[in-house]
Structures are given as C-alpha cells and as structure tokens.
Design an enzyme around this catalytic site. Sequence first.
Site, PDB file in Angstrom:
ATOM      1  N   TYR A 142       0.816  -1.215   0.000  1.00  0.00           N
ATOM      2  CA  TYR A 142       0.000   0.000   0.000  1.00  0.00           C
ATOM      3  C   TYR A 142       0.852   1.269   0.000  1.00  0.00           C
ATOM      4  CZ  TYR A 142      -3.904  -3.124   1.286  1.00  0.00           C
ATOM      5  OH  TYR A 142      -4.857  -4.125   1.307  1.00  0.00           O
ATOM      6  N   LYS A 193       4.474 -14.488   3.913  1.00  0.00           N
ATOM      7  CA  LYS A 193       4.439 -15.466   2.817  1.00  0.00           C
ATOM      8  C   LYS A 193       5.865 -15.611   2.313  1.00  0.00           C
ATOM      9  CE  LYS A 193       2.091 -18.147   0.051  1.00  0.00           C
ATOM     10  NZ  LYS A 193       1.566 -19.429   0.515  1.00  0.00           N
ATOM     11  N   ASP A 226      -1.667 -18.087   4.432  1.00  0.00           N
ATOM     12  CA  ASP A 226      -2.763 -18.978   4.017  1.00  0.00           C
ATOM     13  C   ASP A 226      -3.113 -19.952   5.142  1.00  0.00           C
ATOM     14  OD1 ASP A 226      -0.165 -19.787   3.484  1.00  0.00           O
ATOM     15  OD2 ASP A 226      -0.638 -20.934   1.689  1.00  0.00           O
ATOM     16  N   ASP A 250      -4.848  -6.339   6.497  1.00  0.00           N
ATOM     17  CA  ASP A 250      -6.128  -5.813   6.028  1.00  0.00           C
ATOM     18  C   ASP A 250      -7.140  -6.959   5.913  1.00  0.00           C
ATOM     19  OD1 ASP A 250      -8.042  -4.201   4.930  1.00  0.00           O
ATOM     20  OD2 ASP A 250      -6.946  -3.701   3.111  1.00  0.00           O
ATOM     21  N   ASP A 254     -10.276  -8.229   8.710  1.00  0.00           N
ATOM     22  CA  ASP A 254     -11.682  -8.239   8.284  1.00  0.00           C
ATOM     23  C   ASP A 254     -12.300  -9.619   8.493  1.00  0.00           C
ATOM     24  OD1 ASP A 254     -11.637  -5.596   7.593  1.00  0.00           O
ATOM     25  OD2 ASP A 254     -12.449  -5.883   5.580  1.00  0.00           O
TER      26      ASP A 254
END
Length: 362
Positions: A142, A193, A226, A250, A254
């Site tokens: 971002y 990751k 994951d 993010d 959520d």
Amino acid sequence: MRSGGAQARIAVIPGDGIGREVTPQAVHVLKAVAAVFNRSLEFVEFDWGADKYLREGVTLPVGAVEMLRDEFDAILFGALGDPRVPSNQHAADILLGLRFKLDLYVNARPVELLHDRLTPLRNRTEKDIRIMVIRENTEGLYAGVGGVFKQGTPDEIAVQEDVNSHKGVERIIRYAFEYARQNGLKRVCMSDKSNAMTFAHGLWQRVFKELREQYKSIDSRHLYIDTLAMEVVRDPSQFDVIVTCNLFGDIISDLGAQLAGGLGLAPSGNIHPGKTSLFEPVHGSAPNIAGKGIANPLGSALASAMMLDFLGWKPEATAMRNAVRAALHENYVTPDLGGDKRTGEVGEWLAKKAATKSAAHT
Ligand SMILES: NC(=O)c1ccc[n+]([C@@H]2O[C@H](COP(=O)([O-])OP(=O)(O)OC[C@H]3O[C@@H](n4cnc5c(N)ncnc54)[C@H](O)[C@@H]3O)[C@@H](O)[C@H]2O)c1
C-alpha cells in the site's frame, strides 16, 4: 499530555454518511465517562469530508497535519466516502494522508467476541475469540510505489511494489511483542508469505528471529498467511496477538471482524506510540443507510475505548467497553444486530451505562 494525565484534547472528524451519525454518539458517551471519572476531555470538531470538498475543493487543509500533531492528543474519526465523489479523492487525501503524514505505523484491530450469539462459528464462546491483530500500516503493497507501462494496449504491464524497510518491519514486530508483554498475553504469531515472497518476507523472517530472542517469555510462532487464515477459522482460541504486513493484515482483520459480529462492531486504532494517533470504526460511510438514524454506533464507541486506552485511562476504557457489552447482552441494539433501537437511543443508553463507576468493574 499523551498518556496518563487528567486531561486531553481530541480532534473529531465525523466525515461523511453514517460517520456523522455514529461519531456524535461516541463523543456523547466519552463526555459522560470523562465527567464521572473527573477527566477533562476537550473536543474540537472539523468538517473535513465530501461536502467541504465539493463546496471548496479542499480535502486536508494546508497545515492540518502539523496542527493535529502539535495541538491534539488523539483523533476520533468517523468514515469517508460519498457517491458524489466517485474518485474518493477526499478520502484518500484525508485518511491515507493522516495515516502516512502522522506516521501511524500501527493498525491495531482487536477481534473480540462480546456476545456468543454474534459469531458465525459453531460452539465458540466469548472466551475463544479475543485476538489483537497488529497490521503494519505505512508500507508494504500500500506504499503507492509502482506504475503502468503501455496502458490501454494489449501489452499493458502494471507493477505494484511491496515496500518493506528494516525499520518498518522491526518497529511493528516489536510493537506486537510489547503489546503482548504489557497486556499479560502469552502468544505472538507473525505471519508472512516468505516461502513465495522470498525477498520482502525474508526480511520479516530475519527481523522476527532477532526479536523473538529478546522476548523469550512470550511464546512466539510463525505461520504462512494462508495457513493462518485457515487456523483463525478452525480454532481462534489459539491466538492472542497476530502481527503481519499491510495487505495480509487488512484481510485477516476483516476475517476476524466477521468472527466477532461484523462491521458494525469492529474498532481500529491507527497508532504511533507517544504521538497523536487516530481511532475509528472499521466500517465505511454506508450510504445505503445514511440519514436513516439506524447506524450502529458500537464500533465507534469501541474505537473510543481504544482511544482511552491509548491515553492511559484504563478504568474509563473498561467502563466504555462494558457498556457496549451490556448493550449487546440486553439486546439494546440497532437493526443490523437484530434490534429495533435507533442510533441516538443506543448512544444515550451507553452514556448512562458507562457513566457509573461500577461499569469499570463489572
Ligand atoms: N475508513 C473509512 O472511512 C472507510 C472504510 C470502508 C469504506 N469506506 C467508504 O465507505 C463507502 C461505503 O463503502 P461500503 O459500502 O463498501 O462499506 P460500508 O462499511 O460503508 O458498508 C458495508 C455494509 O455494512 C453496513 N454497515 C456498515 N457500517 C454499519 C453500521 N455502523 N451500522 C449498520 N450497518 C453498517 C452498510 O449499511 C453496508 O450494507 C465507500 O465510499 C467506501 O470507500 C470508508
């Protein structure tokens, strides 16, 4: 003053849509709590949002960042977004502008189930779902680094860079360990990751290994993102603190919000320890219900409780949280949570409930 003093100055930015409905209710509750605990809270409201942008062409006024930084302890924010501004330019300038220019590098997103009936998970109770998600808030994918090449042609190439500085990674992982230590929490999980993103998340791995040596009393562990997504759903009780990068944070926060009752309840803190920080409900301006008086103010109230924690006012924060918990248990809630109360009625109820010193202990 920034932590522990008897008074504080709060900048209030209600913004657009339901931000303008829920934020005044949160301020109302904050005033009631401050009065009963003999704190002095001064609120100064700013009308930054779509109306001002459409009227004057102004998003974040010149000098606003410096003013907030120098004259305020914290910012209580509503939401930004208006169908009349499809570009969302004002929201980007104001909200992202403040996050980046105030260097609010921590996005703290608590996932806390306040009533068993609110989770979609079977056989899970309040004691199973209490996680603090610490998301890096100023770097990663971002950061806005990238570009497009041959745009609009069949050969178009779009590049978005994942920016990770040693300083940025170190301070967010350290914050997670410190948060755990200061709150008596035993477990920190770092997620990345690094098996696929070997350069960017190789850095996260190296920094995590260095820091876990400094916090040996905390049970630290690593999961690929994951795997983390699966594990949070399978058994959320195995997590106390999760720390991860901007993009993954993010998404996982959520996911967590849904496990704990959905958008109307989720709070968030954009924090730089010791500096002016910003607190907001996670939800947006909800144009579909704006102006109807039915927006749920509990997310904004919980964000306000996080702000009180940040100010070092723990009993006050607890009183506020307990009032929200009581509203949920007594079903004194808005239609999104299955109730029939209006935004203002819930705000009034919370203010009365929170303004009893016993609320800090129940
Ligand atoms: N931090 C922010 O300011 C922020 C965050 C997300 C979205 N937005 C903006 O908000 C606008 C609307 O976005 P969206 O519809 O995707 O997300 P949204 O969060 O505004 O709404 C999503 C859904 O949840 C409901 N909802 C959200 N908050 C609620 C509340 N407090 N009480 C009851 N119901 C609630 C809405 O009615 C809607 O059905 C867009 O312009 C978007 O860019 C802003």
